[in-house]
Design an enzyme around this catalytic site. Structure first.
Site, mmCIF file in Angstrom:
data_model
loop_
_atom_site.group_PDB
_atom_site.id
_atom_site.type_symbol
_atom_site.label_atom_id
_atom_site.label_comp_id
_atom_site.label_asym_id
_atom_site.label_seq_id
_atom_site.Cartn_x
_atom_site.Cartn_y
_atom_site.Cartn_z
ATOM 1 N N ARG A 3 -3.244 -10.481 4.113
ATOM 2 C CA ARG A 3 -3.829 -11.743 4.699
ATOM 3 C C ARG A 3 -2.375 -12.486 5.107
ATOM 4 O O ARG A 3 -2.588 -13.749 5.908
ATOM 5 C CB ARG A 3 -4.359 -12.626 3.508
ATOM 6 C CG ARG A 3 -5.903 -12.063 3.261
ATOM 7 C CD ARG A 3 -6.594 -12.805 2.432
ATOM 8 N NE ARG A 3 -8.128 -12.624 2.281
ATOM 9 C CZ ARG A 3 -8.703 -11.851 1.379
ATOM 10 N NH1 ARG A 3 -8.065 -11.333 0.128
ATOM 11 N NH2 ARG A 3 -9.713 -11.631 1.444
ATOM 12 N N HIS B 281 0.743 -1.157 -0.145
ATOM 13 C CA HIS B 281 -0.047 0.082 -0.038
ATOM 14 C C HIS B 281 0.745 1.368 0.000
ATOM 15 O O HIS B 281 0.519 2.202 -0.578
ATOM 16 C CB HIS B 281 -0.943 -0.013 1.275
ATOM 17 C CG HIS B 281 -2.024 -1.125 1.104
ATOM 18 N ND1 HIS B 281 -1.721 -2.253 2.233
ATOM 19 C CD2 HIS B 281 -3.015 -1.561 0.513
ATOM 20 C CE1 HIS B 281 -2.823 -2.779 2.242
ATOM 21 N NE2 HIS B 281 -3.516 -2.647 1.072
HETATM 22 P P1 AMP Z 1 -6.246 -4.586 -0.306
HETATM 23 O O1 AMP Z 1 -6.264 -3.552 0.670
HETATM 24 O O2 AMP Z 1 -5.699 -5.861 -0.416
HETATM 25 O O3 AMP Z 1 -7.536 -4.480 -1.032
HETATM 26 O O4 AMP Z 1 -5.362 -3.961 -1.844
HETATM 27 C C1 AMP Z 1 -5.599 -2.444 -1.908
HETATM 28 C C2 AMP Z 1 -4.551 -2.144 -3.134
HETATM 29 O O5 AMP Z 1 -3.223 -2.425 -2.711
HETATM 30 C C3 AMP Z 1 -5.043 -3.055 -4.306
HETATM 31 O O6 AMP Z 1 -5.019 -2.180 -5.570
HETATM 32 C C4 AMP Z 1 -3.899 -4.247 -4.416
HETATM 33 O O7 AMP Z 1 -3.732 -4.545 -5.615
HETATM 34 C C5 AMP Z 1 -2.714 -3.303 -3.972
HETATM 35 N N1 AMP Z 1 -1.754 -4.128 -3.325
HETATM 36 C C6 AMP Z 1 -1.884 -5.161 -2.115
HETATM 37 N N2 AMP Z 1 -0.896 -5.753 -2.067
HETATM 38 C C7 AMP Z 1 0.156 -5.360 -2.905
HETATM 39 C C8 AMP Z 1 1.507 -5.584 -3.177
HETATM 40 N N3 AMP Z 1 2.161 -6.387 -2.501
HETATM 41 N N4 AMP Z 1 2.152 -4.715 -3.985
HETATM 42 C C9 AMP Z 1 1.486 -3.851 -4.701
HETATM 43 N N5 AMP Z 1 0.276 -3.564 -4.485
HETATM 44 C C10 AMP Z 1 -0.476 -4.207 -3.496
#
Ligand code: AMP
Length: 286
Positions: free
Chosen positions: A190, A40
């Site tokens: 996760r 993030h």
């Molecule tokens: P989430 O909070 O998991 O729904 O993710 C929010 C945003 O962060 C989404 O656009 C994901 O693709 C991005 N994201 C999550 N993990 C990563 C990572 N390891 N590298 C880059 N972007 C990420």
């Protein structure tokens, strides 16, 4: 002495957000479900370079979780997230309650089309309709000029790009490469579910993708064979990796590529380690 981090302004309702948004110039939105990590932070840094103001939304979206999935136990860490946002220079955090986002039953949703029904969409029916519906609502509420998403969720990014194009949202979508821990594991909210043995087992996902990428000169069949071999071994390790899918797809359509495919592709894997479902992918040029 460095200047202290400035706490972002927090909006809890669409009305509060609208008042704040009226005073912002060119705005970039980073939609998240919170429990923020280095991935993030990468998105926020990309957003800061593209706009005058950065809005991070934090909302665990019930609409994108299926029955029996981890909506209730999904990690929530709002105070830590606020600190992270302050450190990263975020201007506004939009953290609505479920009732503020969905005041009534959501009868109208966004259909992701054919790209939303394969791979993640096949394993998680309704998932992408839930994702697109919340992203569409966030776009209407925040009215961003730019929206930043991670390639970690490659199919999500592709489906969102397609929605923006097909429904003429007029938002510039930016994709940011996947951030990984030093051992190769893609950072994810996760990952906190994983025991130490499961975390070691989970490394097979990135190892399989790397093996596939290393075999890219051999073409689609060789790529899939190389990746499958790593996952086959990992299926009988101490913390077994239960494969959901391994696929090599066209980067734009997400249709599986033929043996003679050339050009952009994405190698994707989804697997369960213990009770945790993990996804990862790597972009390839064949
Ligand atoms: P989430 O909070 O998991 O729904 O993710 C929010 C945003 O962060 C989404 O656009 C994901 O693709 C991005 N994201 C999550 N993990 C990563 C990572 N390891 N590298 C880059 N972007 C990420």
């Amino acid at each position: 002495m460095t200047a202290p981090d400035r706490a972002p302004v927090v909006a809890r309702t669409p009305e509060e957000l609208a008042r704040i948004r009226a005073g912002l110039g060119r705005t970039a939105l980073v939609p998240t479900m919170g429990a923020l990590h280095s991935g993030h932070r990468g998105l926020i840094a990309a957003a800061r370079g593209r706009a005058e103001a950065v809005v991070v939304s934090i909302f665990v979206n019930p609409l994108q979780f299926g029955p029996g999935e981890d909506f209730d136990r999904y990690p929530r860490a709002f105070e830590d997230d606020l600190r992270t946002c302050a450190e990263e220079g975020v201007d506004v955090v939009y953290a609505p309650a479920v009732e503020a986002m969905y005041p009534g039953e959501q009868l109208v949703t966004v259909d992701p089309g054919p790209m939303g029904h394969v791979l993640e969409g096949a394993s998680r029916p309704g998932h992408f309709a839930g994702v697109l519906t919340v992203v569409a609502k966030l776009f209407h509420m925040v009215r961003p000029d730019v929206a930043v998403f991670g390639q970690k969720d490659a199919q999500q990014l592709a489906v969102i790009r397609r929605m923006v194009r097909d429904l003429a949202f007029g938002v510039t979508v930016v994709g940011v490469p996947t951030v990984r821990d030093s051992d190769g594991l893609a950072t994810s909210s996760r990952n906190v579910y994983l025991s130490p043995a499961e975390r070691t087992g989970a490394l097979a996902l990135s190892r399989a993708l790397l093996a596939g990428a290393d075999a890219s000169v051999t073409g689609p069949v060789g790529i899939l064979d190389a990746a499958r071999e790593v996952l086959r071994e990992a299926a009988s390790s101490e913390a077994p990796v239960e494969l959901d899918y391994l696929a090599l797809v066209d980067a734009h359509t997400f249709a599986e590529v033929g043996a003679d495919h050339r050009g952009e592709a994405v190698l994707l894997v989804a697997a369960r380690v213990g009770s945790t479902r993990l996804i990862d992918n790597v972009p390839l040029t064949l």
